[in-house]
Design a protein around this motif. Structure first.
Motif, PDB file in Angstrom:
ATOM      1  N   ARG A   1       6.481  11.236  -5.593  1.00 36.70           N
ATOM      2  CA  ARG A   1       7.352  10.675  -7.023  1.00 36.70           C
ATOM      3  C   ARG A   1       5.685   9.782  -7.087  1.00 36.70           C
ATOM      4  O   ARG A   1       5.724   9.481  -8.893  1.00 36.70           O
ATOM      5  CB  ARG A   1       8.271   9.823  -6.649  1.00 36.70           C
ATOM      6  CG  ARG A   1       8.888  11.379  -6.648  1.00 36.70           C
ATOM      7  CD  ARG A   1      10.879   9.647  -7.056  1.00 36.70           C
ATOM      8  NE  ARG A   1      10.669   8.961  -5.683  1.00 36.70           N
ATOM      9  CZ  ARG A   1      11.302   9.429  -4.510  1.00 36.70           C
ATOM     10  NH1 ARG A   1      12.159   9.703  -4.211  1.00 36.70           N
ATOM     11  NH2 ARG A   1      11.897   7.699  -3.991  1.00 36.70           N
ATOM     12  N   ASN A   2       4.895   9.192  -6.131  1.00 31.18           N
ATOM     13  CA  ASN A   2       4.241   8.320  -6.903  1.00 31.18           C
ATOM     14  C   ASN A   2       2.475   7.719  -5.717  1.00 31.18           C
ATOM     15  O   ASN A   2       3.281   7.684  -4.923  1.00 31.18           O
ATOM     16  CB  ASN A   2       4.312   6.654  -7.601  1.00 31.18           C
ATOM     17  CG  ASN A   2       3.340   5.986  -7.341  1.00 31.18           C
ATOM     18  OD1 ASN A   2       2.516   6.636  -7.552  1.00 31.18           O
ATOM     19  ND2 ASN A   2       3.922   4.108  -7.833  1.00 31.18           N
ATOM     20  N   PRO A   3       2.151   8.939  -5.152  1.00 31.79           N
ATOM     21  CA  PRO A   3       1.106   9.425  -4.167  1.00 31.79           C
ATOM     22  C   PRO A   3       0.087   7.326  -3.877  1.00 31.79           C
ATOM     23  O   PRO A   3      -0.135   7.902  -3.475  1.00 31.79           O
ATOM     24  CB  PRO A   3       0.489  10.301  -4.837  1.00 31.79           C
ATOM     25  CG  PRO A   3       1.321  11.300  -5.657  1.00 31.79           C
ATOM     26  CD  PRO A   3       1.597  10.214  -6.508  1.00 31.79           C
ATOM     27  N   THR A   4       0.092   7.220  -5.478  1.00 30.30           N
ATOM     28  CA  THR A   4      -0.601   6.068  -5.536  1.00 30.30           C
ATOM     29  C   THR A   4      -0.230   4.513  -5.587  1.00 30.30           C
ATOM     30  O   THR A   4      -0.479   3.668  -5.404  1.00 30.30           O
ATOM     31  CB  THR A   4      -1.780   5.585  -6.172  1.00 30.30           C
ATOM     32  OG1 THR A   4      -0.966   5.779  -7.299  1.00 30.30           O
ATOM     33  CG2 THR A   4      -2.364   7.275  -7.507  1.00 30.30           C
ATOM     34  N   SER A   5       0.847   4.489  -5.179  1.00 36.32           N
ATOM     35  CA  SER A   5       2.006   3.046  -4.543  1.00 36.32           C
ATOM     36  C   SER A   5       1.111   2.751  -3.991  1.00 36.32           C
ATOM     37  O   SER A   5       1.155   3.328  -2.643  1.00 36.32           O
ATOM     38  CB  SER A   5       3.354   3.991  -4.429  1.00 36.32           C
ATOM     39  OG  SER A   5       3.991   2.650  -4.317  1.00 36.32           O
ATOM     40  N   GLU A   6       1.325   1.714  -4.163  1.00 38.67           N
ATOM     41  CA  GLU A   6       0.904   0.281  -2.659  1.00 38.67           C
ATOM     42  C   GLU A   6       1.859  -0.386  -1.625  1.00 38.67           C
ATOM     43  O   GLU A   6       1.399  -0.585  -0.608  1.00 38.67           O
ATOM     44  CB  GLU A   6       0.028  -0.517  -3.560  1.00 38.67           C
ATOM     45  CG  GLU A   6      -1.025  -0.611  -4.144  1.00 38.67           C
ATOM     46  CD  GLU A   6      -1.069  -1.842  -5.303  1.00 38.67           C
ATOM     47  OE1 GLU A   6      -1.175  -3.046  -4.332  1.00 38.67           O
ATOM     48  OE2 GLU A   6      -1.561  -1.944  -6.094  1.00 38.67           O
ATOM     49  N   ALA A   7       3.508   0.893  -2.379  1.00 35.16           N
ATOM     50  CA  ALA A   7       4.246   0.593  -1.045  1.00 35.16           C
ATOM     51  C   ALA A   7       4.313   1.650   0.121  1.00 35.16           C
ATOM     52  O   ALA A   7       4.622   1.158   1.484  1.00 35.16           O
ATOM     53  CB  ALA A   7       5.494   0.634  -1.818  1.00 35.16           C
ATOM     54  N   ILE A   8       3.270   2.567  -0.206  1.00 35.13           N
ATOM     55  CA  ILE A   8       3.334   3.547   1.290  1.00 35.13           C
ATOM     56  C   ILE A   8       2.946   3.175   2.404  1.00 35.13           C
ATOM     57  O   ILE A   8       1.414   2.136   1.895  1.00 35.13           O
ATOM     58  CB  ILE A   8       2.530   5.251   1.099  1.00 35.13           C
ATOM     59  CG1 ILE A   8       3.426   5.223  -0.672  1.00 35.13           C
ATOM     60  CG2 ILE A   8       2.012   5.629   1.879  1.00 35.13           C
ATOM     61  CD1 ILE A   8       2.099   7.281  -1.479  1.00 35.13           C
ATOM     62  N   GLY A   9       3.335   3.091   3.297  1.00 36.23           N
ATOM     63  CA  GLY A   9       2.900   2.341   3.673  1.00 36.23           C
ATOM     64  C   GLY A   9       2.898   0.950   4.513  1.00 36.23           C
ATOM     65  O   GLY A   9       2.456   0.540   5.710  1.00 36.23           O
ATOM     66  N   ASN A  10       3.477   0.541   3.439  1.00 36.25           N
ATOM     67  CA  ASN A  10       4.295  -1.273   3.720  1.00 36.25           C
ATOM     68  C   ASN A  10       5.264  -1.723   4.280  1.00 36.25           C
ATOM     69  O   ASN A  10       5.388  -3.110   3.544  1.00 36.25           O
ATOM     70  CB  ASN A  10       3.078  -1.500   3.017  1.00 36.25           C
ATOM     71  CG  ASN A  10       0.807  -1.804   3.044  1.00 36.25           C
ATOM     72  OD1 ASN A  10       1.245  -2.121   3.293  1.00 36.25           O
ATOM     73  ND2 ASN A  10       0.960  -1.196   1.341  1.00 36.25           N
ATOM     74  N   ALA A  11       5.909  -0.197   3.980  1.00 39.24           N
ATOM     75  CA  ALA A  11       8.178  -1.037   3.795  1.00 39.24           C
ATOM     76  C   ALA A  11       8.278  -0.714   4.828  1.00 39.24           C
ATOM     77  O   ALA A  11       7.753   1.525   5.231  1.00 39.24           O
ATOM     78  CB  ALA A  11       8.180  -1.191   2.352  1.00 39.24           C
ATOM     79  N   ARG A  12       9.618  -0.674   5.932  1.00 34.05           N
ATOM     80  CA  ARG A  12      10.468   0.129   6.193  1.00 34.05           C
ATOM     81  C   ARG A  12      11.814   0.338   5.681  1.00 34.05           C
ATOM     82  O   ARG A  12      12.029  -1.110   5.592  1.00 34.05           O
ATOM     83  CB  ARG A  12       9.875  -0.848   7.817  1.00 34.05           C
ATOM     84  CG  ARG A  12       9.392  -0.366   8.760  1.00 34.05           C
ATOM     85  CD  ARG A  12       8.939   0.566   9.401  1.00 34.05           C
ATOM     86  NE  ARG A  12       8.527   0.626  10.240  1.00 34.05           N
ATOM     87  CZ  ARG A  12       7.480   2.095  11.387  1.00 34.05           C
ATOM     88  NH1 ARG A  12       8.431   2.578  10.853  1.00 34.05           N
ATOM     89  NH2 ARG A  12       6.602   1.742  12.268  1.00 34.05           N
ATOM     90  N   LEU A  13      11.895   1.351   5.161  1.00 30.95           N
ATOM     91  CA  LEU A  13      13.199   1.257   4.465  1.00 30.95           C
ATOM     92  C   LEU A  13      14.339   2.468   5.218  1.00 30.95           C
ATOM     93  O   LEU A  13      13.930   3.105   5.596  1.00 30.95           O
ATOM     94  CB  LEU A  13      12.558   2.016   3.484  1.00 30.95           C
ATOM     95  CG  LEU A  13      11.603   0.690   2.757  1.00 30.95           C
ATOM     96  CD1 LEU A  13      10.516   1.773   1.068  1.00 30.95           C
ATOM     97  CD2 LEU A  13      12.178  -0.834   1.581  1.00 30.95           C
ATOM     98  N   LYS A  14      15.336   2.207   4.438  1.00 23.33           N
ATOM     99  CA  LYS A  14      16.466   2.906   4.498  1.00 23.33           C
ATOM    100  C   LYS A  14      17.241   3.471   2.827  1.00 23.33           C
ATOM    101  O   LYS A  14      17.698   2.550   2.646  1.00 23.33           O
ATOM    102  CB  LYS A  14      17.952   2.486   5.546  1.00 23.33           C
ATOM    103  CG  LYS A  14      18.669   3.739   5.884  1.00 23.33           C
ATOM    104  CD  LYS A  14      18.621   4.322   6.344  1.00 23.33           C
ATOM    105  CE  LYS A  14      20.316   5.410   6.555  1.00 23.33           C
ATOM    106  NZ  LYS A  14      19.259   6.679   5.688  1.00 23.33           N
ATOM    107  N   THR A  15      16.852   4.175   3.132  1.00 20.23           N
ATOM    108  CA  THR A  15      17.519   5.273   1.164  1.00 20.23           C
ATOM    109  C   THR A  15      18.961   5.705   1.148  1.00 20.23           C
ATOM    110  O   THR A  15      19.862   5.819   2.663  1.00 20.23           O
ATOM    111  CB  THR A  15      16.728   6.308   1.039  1.00 20.23           C
ATOM    112  OG1 THR A  15      16.543   7.240   2.132  1.00 20.23           O
ATOM    113  CG2 THR A  15      15.291   5.493   0.882  1.00 20.23           C
TER     114      THR A  15
END
Length: 412
Positions: free
Chosen positions: A344-358
């Motif tokens: 959805r957003n290849p340049t998102s700064e969240a990639i690799g910087n959050a641990r999440l459950k959806t």
């Protein structure tokens, strides 16, 4: 609010806190009779304890261990005991009228391979045929070894196969498989779940070289006999990783039921709900108690507040099982259910910087977990949306995580 699969955070953290990351489930094997020259003259009893991941590979290990310890032939029956859970009858079509979806499989005291069949389609363009490989092996079910190939775009390849799964003794593919699809896999919940474990265990016993004069069948009551061998599950730390990263519903329900089965040897949804309520009051005091149905989030009635989820995340981050819990979550945009964030957003700064459950249901979109800001500050993040158009809000939840990561001055 309904958190959908984000509710698995409650189940997995309660499991860690009450059972410990090193908890194992035990699949016990008993004998009824006597053994002579590799032949058990009597019955072999396999007793489950609710192992959430008793899959093909580990069943093979158990079959091999039985034979290596001296039983290669059973002159009697193989009896299966799943009595560790006291469960109501399960209607796989009740949630969304799609009983063949593997996520609708019901829990079981002897849950074998998630009660699913996996079909792998492997094109052979030279022969204009497509080979079918299925797993696990299953006794008494006719499955074709190939299907005709088709030209053209891949498209809705499942529909083009014209599959029939309604006969417990026969699977058929009456259509064609497009060569342009390449190799594909299709997982289906077996249409007769009550007889899945007996059929699979019989097939695996025989394919491993074991002989059997009788049948493989469910006991319907607790089994007895002389202890013979015990198979261990994966540790809980690995189980919760599968539950949270891949949002496995039936594994979450197995863990939830184990909260009560581990205490008195007989698990039920009602008793596990009581245990979780008591645990919640001890750990979180007056913070609003979650409303739990089955512990997986595959529910229209489960509820939790954003504040309660935040309290759970904060406590989990400081407890002795903090690393196990955090690493069970998907790395944003990299693996598990959050991988699509990168699309959805290849340049998102969240990639690799959050641990999440959806969490996702027809009218629910949710996310919860941890984010590390650019300042180095760590945050708990919770977003819950309940609305008929909730799925359209997934990009907004992505932005919530990215906004948290881009804290710059660390002043969130």
């Amino acid at each position: 609010m309904n958190p959908a699969s984000v509710m698995k955070l409650v189940t997995t953290y309660a499991g860690l806190d009450l059972l410990g990351s090193g908890h194992f489930w035990k699949t016990r094997v008993f004998t009824q009779g006597y053994t002579q020259n590799g032949v058990l003259n009597g019955n072999l009893v396999i007793k489950g304890s609710g192992d959430p991941k008793l899959v093909r590979e580990r069943l093979q290990d158990l079959m091999r261990a039985i034979q290596e310890k001296g039983i290669r032939s059973v002159n009697g029956d193989i009896l299966l005991d799943n009595s560790v859970f006291s469960l109501p009858s399960h209607d796989a079509s009740a949630f969304d009228d799609d009983p063949l979806r593997p996520y609708n499989a019901g829990p079981d005291g002897l849950l074998v391979n998630f009660k699913a069949l996996v079909f792998n389609f492997i094109p052979d363009p030279a022969r204009r045929r497509v080979r079918i490989e299925s797993e696990p092996p299953i006794a008494g079910v006719e499955i074709p070894s190939e299907v005709a190939a088709a030209q053209g775009a891949c498209g809705d390849w499942r529909a083009r196969l014209a599959a029939r799964f309604d006969d417990p003794k026969r699977v058929s593919f009456e259509g064609r498989f497009p060569l342009s699809c390449g190799e594909r896999s299709w997982s289906i919940a077996y249409v007769d779940p009550l007889n899945y474990a007996p059929r699979v265990i019989e097939a695996m016993w025989r394919t491993s070289g074991g002989q059997l004069t009788g049948q493989v069948k469910m006991l319907g009551q607790p089994g007895t006999g002389q202890p013979f061998i015990t198979g261990l599950s994966l540790p809980l730390v690995d189980i919760i990783s599968d539950i949270n990263k891949f949002s496995n519903n039936v594994m979450a329900q197995q863990l939830f039921l184990t909260l009560s089965a581990n205490g008195n040897g007989r698990g039920s949804f009602a008793e596990s709900r009581n245990i979780l309520k008591h645990w919640w009051r001890e750990r979180f005091g007056m913070r609003t108690t979650p409303v739990i149905e089955n512990g997986s989030g595959l529910s229209r009635t489960e509820r939790i507040t954003a504040a309660s989820l935040t309290a759970l995340l904060q406590r989990a981050a400081t407890g002795p099982e903090s690393l196990a819990f955090e690493q069970s979550l998907s790395l944003a945009g990299v693996n598990g259910t959050t991988r699509s964030m990168a699309k959805r957003n290849p340049t998102s700064e969240a990639i690799g910087n959050a641990r999440l459950k959806t969490g996702t249901l027809r009218d629910v979109a949710a996310v919860a977990g941890y984010a590390t800001g650019q300042s180095g500050q760590r945050y708990s993040v919770v977003g819950l949306i309940n609305h008929p158009n909730a799925p359209a809000a997934r990009p907004a939840l992505d932005q919530l995580v990215e906004w948290t990561v881009r804290d710059l001055a660390g002043e969130r």
